[in-house]
Design an enzyme around this catalytic site. Structure first.
Site, PDB file in Angstrom:
ATOM      1  N   GLY A   1      23.787  53.541  97.297  1.00 51.14           N
ATOM      2  CA  GLY A   1      22.985  54.758  97.362  1.00 51.14           C
ATOM      3  C   GLY A   1      21.716  54.502  98.132  1.00 51.14           C
ATOM      4  O   GLY A   1      21.576  53.480  98.818  1.00 51.14           O
TER       5      GLY A   1
ATOM      6  N   MET B   1      18.796  53.721  97.123  1.00 52.11           N
ATOM      7  CA  MET B   1      17.975  52.597  96.655  1.00 52.11           C
ATOM      8  C   MET B   1      18.624  51.239  96.881  1.00 52.11           C
ATOM      9  O   MET B   1      17.931  50.228  96.957  1.00 52.11           O
ATOM     10  CB  MET B   1      17.670  52.768  95.162  1.00 52.11           C
ATOM     11  CG  MET B   1      16.704  53.885  94.846  1.00 52.11           C
ATOM     12  SD  MET B   1      15.001  53.462  95.238  1.00 52.11           S
ATOM     13  CE  MET B   1      14.585  52.351  93.908  1.00 52.11           C
ATOM     14  N   GLY B   2      19.966  51.181  96.950  1.00 49.71           N
ATOM     15  CA  GLY B   2      20.595  49.884  97.115  1.00 49.71           C
ATOM     16  C   GLY B   2      22.084  49.896  96.840  1.00 49.71           C
ATOM     17  O   GLY B   2      22.715  50.960  96.843  1.00 49.71           O
ATOM     18  N   GLN B   3      22.631  48.699  96.605  1.00 49.37           N
ATOM     19  CA  GLN B   3      24.060  48.536  96.397  1.00 49.37           C
ATOM     20  C   GLN B   3      24.318  48.019  94.982  1.00 49.37           C
ATOM     21  O   GLN B   3      23.516  47.267  94.425  1.00 49.37           O
ATOM     22  CB  GLN B   3      24.654  47.543  97.411  1.00 49.37           C
ATOM     23  CG  GLN B   3      24.468  47.923  98.869  1.00 49.37           C
ATOM     24  CD  GLN B   3      23.082  47.607  99.392  1.00 49.37           C
ATOM     25  OE1 GLN B   3      22.465  46.629  98.979  1.00 49.37           O
ATOM     26  NE2 GLN B   3      22.591  48.437 100.297  1.00 49.37           N
TER      27      GLN B   3
ATOM     28  N   LYS C   1      22.786  45.498  90.516  1.00 53.72           N
ATOM     29  CA  LYS C   1      22.228  46.400  91.533  1.00 53.72           C
ATOM     30  C   LYS C   1      21.150  45.670  92.333  1.00 53.72           C
ATOM     31  O   LYS C   1      20.202  45.115  91.765  1.00 53.72           O
ATOM     32  CB  LYS C   1      21.630  47.650  90.884  1.00 53.72           C
ATOM     33  CG  LYS C   1      21.095  48.659  91.897  1.00 53.72           C
ATOM     34  CD  LYS C   1      20.691  49.964  91.227  1.00 53.72           C
ATOM     35  CE  LYS C   1      20.208  50.995  92.249  1.00 53.72           C
ATOM     36  NZ  LYS C   1      19.879  52.298  91.620  1.00 53.72           N
TER      37      LYS C   1
ATOM     38  N   ASP D   1      16.169  63.895  88.592  1.00 50.47           N
ATOM     39  CA  ASP D   1      17.343  64.016  89.462  1.00 50.47           C
ATOM     40  C   ASP D   1      18.609  64.230  88.627  1.00 50.47           C
ATOM     41  O   ASP D   1      19.632  63.593  88.854  1.00 50.47           O
ATOM     42  CB  ASP D   1      17.489  62.771  90.344  1.00 50.47           C
ATOM     43  CG  ASP D   1      18.360  63.043  91.585  1.00 50.47           C
ATOM     44  OD1 ASP D   1      18.539  64.228  91.938  1.00 50.47           O
ATOM     45  OD2 ASP D   1      18.840  62.068  92.193  1.00 50.47           O
TER      46      ASP D   1
END
Length: 512
Positions: free
Chosen positions: A29, A31-33, A50, A153
């Site tokens: 996403g 922000m990261g993996q 993450k 969110d």
């Protein structure tokens, strides 16, 4: 010349922190993996790791990523409906990561992709989302003060639905990546963060937010869960288009063909009110309104204990059929307490014979006040089978209320008797049973009836056990019953703890 090594390949080739063996990439996403990994220190337990995206490696994003891990770790300890974080660290390349429980399931976005939810499933899922949000909004202790958490969110892709072995469908809220800790004296960032289709009017303006912003997002999502459509559409998908839609567009009317309870329709509209003061002010208010509707049924998916060895059984036993069960009110409210049963607090199984067929039921006598409390309880069941020295089923029904705790309704089915075998097969065939409530104060007439469902795997087990018992030798049923009672006492804390964890507020607050 060798091809360049990708970030994905680099992660997959190493043991992280001398503990976590990375296996494969399962998600990514903004922000990261996220990687699936094995925790070697704990014997290969599967976890999720993450990493912060390398494109975001600056001090501000590092701080936000660490805060996300902290928030999730603290909230996950207080609510079973928020993903749990177990560890945080920085790898040899100074890339931050955190380790969380590995959850295998479907996002709510996938669940409702092809058709809306039924009302009972909707109620079950929304209740659990509210429990998680309630815990977050009440806050966590952070740097010496209680800080409320606003998710910012809430949307279907951030809600995961998994199959818990004891609780059936279990809901987890994901991605607190843009969540906000509201600390005293701290000014909030005056900028928009979130997903345009679900954000509140005040959020899209970049204003300071409180729990009512998440409630607006929840209202949009609830409408989508029930109808399969979005309640609000912009003229175009630009920021300006969504700004106009959230501020001025009225939600589409809910289709009358859905036949939703008027109170539920009103609740959806209240949640989507443009003015925050017109919405429910907390998730607790939503939960109270949902309590007036039919409570959801917790179906046990737990693997059932089978003590001692069993003989080989033909796997081609009859298929599990689930015959529809008619509404119990018209049939059961005419029933009277049997003359051969004492009028005291007891529970026993009974086959109800009606023009529509035979139906399984539990007859329960309780104090009138206790019955009133139990009508709004969560209903849960589990079956335990022991084969030797005498085949017998312990049938556990639990009525769990957030304030009054569990009401245990255990009974036993002797599978060497024709009546016990017949009852087990009937339960498996129907996939449900009635609970008939009789009041100690009001005598012998049935006062209330509720329907309780049985998980499909348990329906299959019940029919197989009934067939299996014909091949088993009987003897000393009192010993088997004593063994089942001991097993029941062992199971009670586990069942109660799971129900309590799932359906209570965070421990810093009051019990629901």
């Amino acid at each position: 010349m060798n091809p360049p090594v990708t970030m994905k390949e680099t992660h997959q080739r190493r043991l992280l922190a001398n503990r976590y063996q990375l296996i494969d990439l399962v998600g990514s996403g903004a922000m990261g993996q996220v990687y699936r990994a094995e925790d070697k220190l704990l014997g290969g337990v599967t976890v999720a790791v993450k990493f912060l995206s390398q494109a975001l490696l600056n001090s501000k994003m590092r701080e936000r990523f660490e805060r996300e891990a902290t928030v999730s770790a603290l909230l996950g300890e207080k609510s079973n409906h928020i993903v749990r974080v177990r560890d945080y660290g920085v790898d040899e390349k100074e890339i931050p990561f955190y380790v969380m429980e590995f959850l295998k399931g479907e996002s709510l976005n996938e669940v409702i992709k092809f058709r809306p939810l039924s009302l009972p499933r909707f109620l079950k899922i929304v209740q659990q989302i509210c429990f998680g949000l309630e815990c977050a909004h009440k806050g966590i202790m952070f740097e010496g003060e209680m800080c409320p958490i606003i998710h910012r969110d809430i949307k279907p892709s951030n809600i995961l639905v998994i199959q818990d072995p004891a609780l059936g469908e279990l809901v987890k809220i994901l991605d607190f990546g843009i969540a906000k800790l509201i600390q005293s004296g701290e000014a909030q960032t005056q900028s928009f963060m979130g997903t345009l289709a679900y954000c509140s009017p005040e959020q899209i303006e970049g204003k300071e937010l409180d729990s009512r912003s998440d409630i607006y997002s929840l209202g949009i999502m609830m409408y989508e869960m029930l109808t399969g459509e979005m309640p609000i559409f912009p003229e175009n998908s630009s920021f300006g288009g969504w700004y106009e839609a959230h501020h001025y567009a009225k939600p589409k009317p809910i289709p009358a063909k859905l036949g939703l309870p008027p109170k539920l329709e009103s609740l959806l509209l209240e949640c989507m009110a443009k003015d925050p003061s017109q919405r429910p002010q907390t998730p607790t208010e939503i939960l109270k309104k949902l309590e007036n509707l039919e409570p959801p049924q917790l179906e046990s998916q737990q693997e059932t204990l089978v003590a001692n060895s069993n003989p080989t059984v033909n796997k081609s036993t009859r298929p599990t059929l689930r015959r529809p069960c008619p509404k119990g009110d018209d049939i059961c409210l005419k029933m009277t307490w049997p003359d051969d049963k004492p009028q005291q607090k007891i529970v026993f199984p009974q086959i109800v014979r009606a023009s529509e067929g035979n139906f399984s039921s539990l007859w329960v006598m309780l104090d009138e006040e206790d019955i009133a409390n139990r009508l709004s309880s969560i209903r849960y069941n589990q079956f335990v089978f022991i084969t030797s020295p005498h085949p017998m089923i312990l049938w556990i029904t639990v009525l769990y209320h957030r304030e009054h705790g569990p009401r245990w309704l255990p009974c036993y089915l002797d599978l060497k008797s024709s009546s016990g075998q017949r009852f087990a097969r009937l339960l498996g065939e129907l996939g449900s049973y009635w609970i008939l409530f009789f009041s100690l104060e009001k005598g012998k007439t049935c006062q209330h009836v509720v329907t309780t469902n049985i998980a499909l795997n348990q329906c299959k087990n019940l029919q197989e056990w009934a067939d299996k018992s014909q091949l088993l030798r009987g003897g000393k049923p009192q010993i088997t019953k004593r063994m089942l009672k001991q097993e029941f006492e062992k199971l009670k804390p586990t069942i109660e703890n799971k129900l309590k964890t799932t359906y209570t507020t965070c421990r810093n607050g009051s019990h629901r």
